[in-house]
Design a protein around this motif. Sequence first.
Motif, PDB file in Angstrom:
ATOM      1  N   MET A  70      35.876  23.879 113.659  1.00 58.55           N
ATOM      2  CA  MET A  70      35.907  25.238 113.128  1.00 58.55           C
ATOM      3  C   MET A  70      35.359  25.207 111.703  1.00 58.55           C
ATOM      4  N   ASP A  71      34.489  26.139 111.399  1.00 51.78           N
ATOM      5  CA  ASP A  71      33.923  26.176 110.057  1.00 51.78           C
ATOM      6  C   ASP A  71      34.913  26.812 109.076  1.00 51.78           C
ATOM      7  N   ASP A  72      34.692  26.583 107.794  1.00 54.98           N
ATOM      8  CA  ASP A  72      35.618  27.041 106.752  1.00 54.98           C
ATOM      9  C   ASP A  72      35.774  28.553 106.723  1.00 54.98           C
ATOM     10  N   GLN A  73      34.689  29.295 106.931  1.00 53.49           N
ATOM     11  CA  GLN A  73      34.764  30.759 106.894  1.00 53.49           C
ATOM     12  C   GLN A  73      35.621  31.288 108.038  1.00 53.49           C
ATOM     13  N   THR A  74      35.443  30.717 109.223  1.00 60.97           N
ATOM     14  CA  THR A  74      36.250  31.147 110.366  1.00 60.97           C
ATOM     15  C   THR A  74      37.717  30.830 110.119  1.00 60.97           C
ATOM     16  N   LYS A  75      37.990  29.655 109.593  1.00 55.15           N
ATOM     17  CA  LYS A  75      39.375  29.277 109.269  1.00 55.15           C
ATOM     18  C   LYS A  75      39.982  30.265 108.277  1.00 55.15           C
ATOM     19  N   LEU A  76      39.234  30.595 107.241  1.00 49.19           N
ATOM     20  CA  LEU A  76      39.697  31.557 106.240  1.00 49.19           C
ATOM     21  C   LEU A  76      39.993  32.910 106.876  1.00 49.19           C
ATOM     22  N   GLU A  77      39.119  33.364 107.748  1.00 53.71           N
ATOM     23  CA  GLU A  77      39.314  34.654 108.405  1.00 53.71           C
ATOM     24  C   GLU A  77      40.536  34.645 109.320  1.00 53.71           C
ATOM     25  N   LEU A  78      40.761  33.546 110.022  1.00 51.83           N
ATOM     26  CA  LEU A  78      41.941  33.440 110.884  1.00 51.83           C
ATOM     27  C   LEU A  78      43.229  33.409 110.055  1.00 51.83           C
ATOM     28  N   GLU A  79      43.202  32.688 108.952  1.00 52.95           N
ATOM     29  CA  GLU A  79      44.374  32.645 108.071  1.00 52.95           C
ATOM     30  C   GLU A  79      44.661  34.028 107.497  1.00 52.95           C
TER      31      GLU A  79
ATOM     32  N   ALA B 270      43.874  36.889 108.869  1.00 51.81           N
ATOM     33  CA  ALA B 270      44.368  37.722 109.963  1.00 51.81           C
ATOM     34  C   ALA B 270      45.843  37.421 110.241  1.00 51.81           C
ATOM     35  N   ALA B 271      46.216  36.152 110.197  1.00 55.43           N
ATOM     36  CA  ALA B 271      47.618  35.779 110.419  1.00 55.43           C
ATOM     37  C   ALA B 271      48.498  36.344 109.304  1.00 55.43           C
ATOM     38  N   PHE B 272      48.020  36.299 108.066  1.00 59.86           N
ATOM     39  CA  PHE B 272      48.773  36.869 106.951  1.00 59.86           C
ATOM     40  C   PHE B 272      48.959  38.373 107.140  1.00 59.86           C
ATOM     41  N   ARG B 273      47.877  39.062 107.504  1.00 57.97           N
ATOM     42  CA  ARG B 273      47.976  40.512 107.713  1.00 57.97           C
ATOM     43  C   ARG B 273      48.960  40.836 108.834  1.00 57.97           C
ATOM     44  N   ARG B 274      48.983  40.016 109.874  1.00 62.08           N
ATOM     45  CA  ARG B 274      49.920  40.242 110.981  1.00 62.08           C
ATOM     46  C   ARG B 274      51.354  40.001 110.532  1.00 62.08           C
ATOM     47  N   LEU B 275      51.592  38.968 109.724  1.00 60.74           N
ATOM     48  CA  LEU B 275      52.921  38.716 109.169  1.00 60.74           C
ATOM     49  C   LEU B 275      53.348  39.891 108.302  1.00 60.74           C
ATOM     50  N   GLN B 276      52.445  40.364 107.469  1.00 58.20           N
ATOM     51  CA  GLN B 276      52.738  41.508 106.609  1.00 58.20           C
ATOM     52  C   GLN B 276      53.090  42.731 107.448  1.00 58.20           C
ATOM     53  N   GLN B 277      52.318  43.013 108.472  1.00 59.19           N
ATOM     54  CA  GLN B 277      52.609  44.150 109.351  1.00 59.19           C
ATOM     55  C   GLN B 277      53.970  43.983 110.019  1.00 59.19           C
ATOM     56  N   HIS B 278      54.244  42.788 110.476  1.00 62.23           N
ATOM     57  CA  HIS B 278      55.520  42.537 111.147  1.00 62.23           C
ATOM     58  C   HIS B 278      56.686  42.823 110.207  1.00 62.23           C
ATOM     59  N   LEU B 279      56.590  42.331 108.978  1.00 62.39           N
ATOM     60  CA  LEU B 279      57.698  42.495 108.025  1.00 62.39           C
ATOM     61  C   LEU B 279      57.809  43.913 107.485  1.00 62.39           C
ATOM     62  N   MET B 280      56.679  44.595 107.366  1.00 64.32           N
ATOM     63  CA  MET B 280      56.697  45.910 106.745  1.00 64.32           C
ATOM     64  C   MET B 280      56.878  47.039 107.757  1.00 64.32           C
ATOM     65  N   GLN B 281      56.295  46.917 108.939  1.00 62.78           N
ATOM     66  CA  GLN B 281      56.318  48.014 109.907  1.00 62.78           C
ATOM     67  C   GLN B 281      57.228  47.725 111.096  1.00 62.78           C
TER      68      GLN B 281
END
Length: 96
Positions: free
Chosen positions: A1-10, A12-23
């Motif tokens: 996996m290239d660095d940009q894809t890894k960054l984008e997946l990380e 996305a996971a952060f945004r999902r955690l944020q959504q889970h905790l906030m909404q």
Amino acid sequence: MDDQTKLELEAAAFRRLQQHLMQDRPDAQNIDMMNLAGFCRNCLSRWYQEAANERGIEMTKAEGREAFYGMPFEEWQSKHQTEATPEAQAAFKETH
């Protein structure tokens, strides 16, 4: 996996955690999260602020919280925060 894809997946996971905790689970109280996991929404907002500051972006604690919570922290508190139980307060004092 290239660095940009890894960054984008990380990100996305952060945004999902944020959504889970906030909404999805605004009922999960920060003190309970601290007692169980050792971090809470405030920690996440502080880490966000610190990451911004490390990159030369000036961001205050209040601005970091608003960025993470999606609203001023005081508004979040009034809508979602409940009084901590004596048991939760005692557990927090014991572990922190």
